[in-house]
Scaffold this active site. Sequence first.
Site, PDB file in Angstrom:
ATOM      1  N   ASN A   9      26.711  44.544  33.043  1.00  0.00           N
ATOM      2  CA  ASN A   9      26.572  45.925  33.230  1.00  0.00           C
ATOM      3  C   ASN A   9      27.248  46.861  32.518  1.00  0.00           C
ATOM      4  O   ASN A   9      28.265  47.071  32.358  1.00  0.00           O
ATOM      5  CB  ASN A   9      26.971  46.423  34.459  1.00  0.00           C
ATOM      6  CG  ASN A   9      26.622  47.970  35.158  1.00  0.00           C
ATOM      7  OD1 ASN A   9      26.147  48.381  34.312  1.00  0.00           O
ATOM      8  ND2 ASN A   9      27.446  48.293  36.176  1.00  0.00           N
ATOM      9  N   LYS A  11      26.873  50.147  31.615  1.00  0.00           N
ATOM     10  CA  LYS A  11      27.109  51.426  32.165  1.00  0.00           C
ATOM     11  C   LYS A  11      26.777  52.351  31.228  1.00  0.00           C
ATOM     12  O   LYS A  11      25.745  52.023  30.249  1.00  0.00           O
ATOM     13  CB  LYS A  11      28.487  51.385  32.870  1.00  0.00           C
ATOM     14  CG  LYS A  11      29.138  50.442  33.742  1.00  0.00           C
ATOM     15  CD  LYS A  11      30.171  50.723  34.405  1.00  0.00           C
ATOM     16  CE  LYS A  11      30.602  49.685  35.224  1.00  0.00           C
ATOM     17  NZ  LYS A  11      31.796  49.921  36.222  1.00  0.00           N
ATOM     18  N   HIS A  95      24.600  50.448  42.838  1.00  0.00           N
ATOM     19  CA  HIS A  95      25.965  50.099  42.578  1.00  0.00           C
ATOM     20  C   HIS A  95      26.999  51.296  43.099  1.00  0.00           C
ATOM     21  O   HIS A  95      26.362  52.290  43.298  1.00  0.00           O
ATOM     22  CB  HIS A  95      25.883  50.484  40.709  1.00  0.00           C
ATOM     23  CG  HIS A  95      27.120  49.937  40.200  1.00  0.00           C
ATOM     24  ND1 HIS A  95      28.443  50.921  40.011  1.00  0.00           N
ATOM     25  CD2 HIS A  95      27.685  48.855  39.654  1.00  0.00           C
ATOM     26  CE1 HIS A  95      29.353  50.087  39.598  1.00  0.00           C
ATOM     27  NE2 HIS A  95      28.883  48.918  39.153  1.00  0.00           N
ATOM     28  N   GLU A  97      28.954  53.269  41.761  1.00  0.00           N
ATOM     29  CA  GLU A  97      29.243  54.273  41.202  1.00  0.00           C
ATOM     30  C   GLU A  97      28.008  55.378  41.390  1.00  0.00           C
ATOM     31  O   GLU A  97      28.022  56.662  41.311  1.00  0.00           O
ATOM     32  CB  GLU A  97      29.424  54.345  39.758  1.00  0.00           C
ATOM     33  CG  GLU A  97      30.897  53.539  39.286  1.00  0.00           C
ATOM     34  CD  GLU A  97      30.739  52.562  38.069  1.00  0.00           C
ATOM     35  OE1 GLU A  97      29.702  52.605  37.461  1.00  0.00           O
ATOM     36  OE2 GLU A  97      31.887  51.692  38.055  1.00  0.00           O
ATOM     37  N   GLU A 167      30.743  43.704  45.249  1.00  0.00           N
ATOM     38  CA  GLU A 167      31.560  44.330  44.436  1.00  0.00           C
ATOM     39  C   GLU A 167      32.379  45.251  45.091  1.00  0.00           C
ATOM     40  O   GLU A 167      32.171  46.396  45.459  1.00  0.00           O
ATOM     41  CB  GLU A 167      30.575  45.168  43.451  1.00  0.00           C
ATOM     42  CG  GLU A 167      29.821  44.469  42.572  1.00  0.00           C
ATOM     43  CD  GLU A 167      29.656  45.111  41.043  1.00  0.00           C
ATOM     44  OE1 GLU A 167      30.111  44.377  40.184  1.00  0.00           O
ATOM     45  OE2 GLU A 167      29.400  46.182  41.163  1.00  0.00           O
ATOM     46  N   GLY A 173      36.622  48.176  37.576  1.00  0.00           N
ATOM     47  CA  GLY A 173      37.195  49.006  36.567  1.00  0.00           C
ATOM     48  C   GLY A 173      38.721  49.205  36.765  1.00  0.00           C
ATOM     49  O   GLY A 173      39.294  50.001  35.890  1.00  0.00           O
ATOM     50  N   SER A 208      36.288  43.604  37.969  1.00  0.00           N
ATOM     51  CA  SER A 208      37.498  43.151  37.076  1.00  0.00           C
ATOM     52  C   SER A 208      37.335  41.814  36.674  1.00  0.00           C
ATOM     53  O   SER A 208      38.611  41.200  36.380  1.00  0.00           O
ATOM     54  CB  SER A 208      38.774  43.741  37.482  1.00  0.00           C
ATOM     55  OG  SER A 208      38.814  45.043  37.472  1.00  0.00           O
TER      56      SER A 208
HETATM   57  C1  PEP Z   1      30.726  46.799  37.762  1.00  0.00           C
HETATM   58  O1  PEP Z   1      30.976  48.079  37.353  1.00  0.00           O
HETATM   59  O2  PEP Z   1      29.735  46.252  38.343  1.00  0.00           O
HETATM   60  C2  PEP Z   1      31.883  46.110  37.496  1.00  0.00           C
HETATM   61  C3  PEP Z   1      31.965  44.774  37.957  1.00  0.00           C
HETATM   62  O3  PEP Z   1      32.880  46.566  36.308  1.00  0.00           O
HETATM   63  P1  PEP Z   1      34.197  45.890  35.938  1.00  0.00           P
HETATM   64  O4  PEP Z   1      34.039  44.567  35.628  1.00  0.00           O
HETATM   65  O5  PEP Z   1      34.451  46.729  34.849  1.00  0.00           O
HETATM   66  O6  PEP Z   1      35.236  45.855  37.110  1.00  0.00           O
END
Ligand code: PEP
Length: 246
Positions: A9, A11, A95, A97, A167, A173, A208
């Site tokens: 992803n 973003k 997601h 976000e 998630e 992040g 992460s």
């Molecule tokens: C995400 O935004 O779907 C995600 C998993 O981000 P990160 O790997 O940076 O934590």
Amino acid sequence: MRRPTVVGNWKMNASLEDTAALVSGLTSGWTGVHQAEVAVCPPYVYLAKVAELLEESNIAFGAQDVSEHESGAYTGQISADMLLDLGCKYAIVGHSERREYQGESSELVAAKFEAAIKKGLVPILCVGETLEEREQERTFDVVGQQLRAVIDRVGLEGVAKGVIAYEPVWAIGTGRSATPEMAQEVHAYIREVMGPEGEHTAILYGGSVKPDSAAALFAQQDIDGALVGGASLKAEDFLAICRAAE
Ligand code: PEP
């Protein structure tokens, strides 16, 4: 039975030039990935370019969102048909976000999920709890509610047409991944809620994931792959995660 799957992803990151360089890094470094399904989700405006650059590759691509509407006066939105026109296979829906910054409710996410499967676009449904919810021991409640909103709309067979990504919001992040055991516990719960359909539904972990944490996560029985944010912006790191999913 379930194919290991790794999705990047991207973003709202990178310029057109950076995007081309990232795709080139993925295609030129593509070794040691034979079984895994790999896809990337660039920003909408770069999808056409990414489609062109990935044409000869085994890497699929998708969007980071999709409209719940089929067509019409919905300024700024992109429909499932439009994404399919460009060759997208996937669309991320729900997601955290978008749930947080765009105020997307679980009902809206369910409508987007339905709009995608109606057209044959594979939605990647994100679910996950905040730190506060985890500390209040509400993880299963929250994840269960987010999932049930989609099950209520499209049924278990409908959800099985997509991919689920667990998630935890506190891990996205932040550099603070869930431990493999913590993630496995929630994945097993999701699979249980899915009933027999869960047997063939891919459930990815996101939060992460890095090259050095991927293998231990993927070794868990109910973790079928990863949705990767930050580490998907570096071709070498993303490819290492894909190889760990083999
Ligand atoms: C995400 O935004 O779907 C995600 C998993 O981000 P990160 O790997 O940076 O934590």
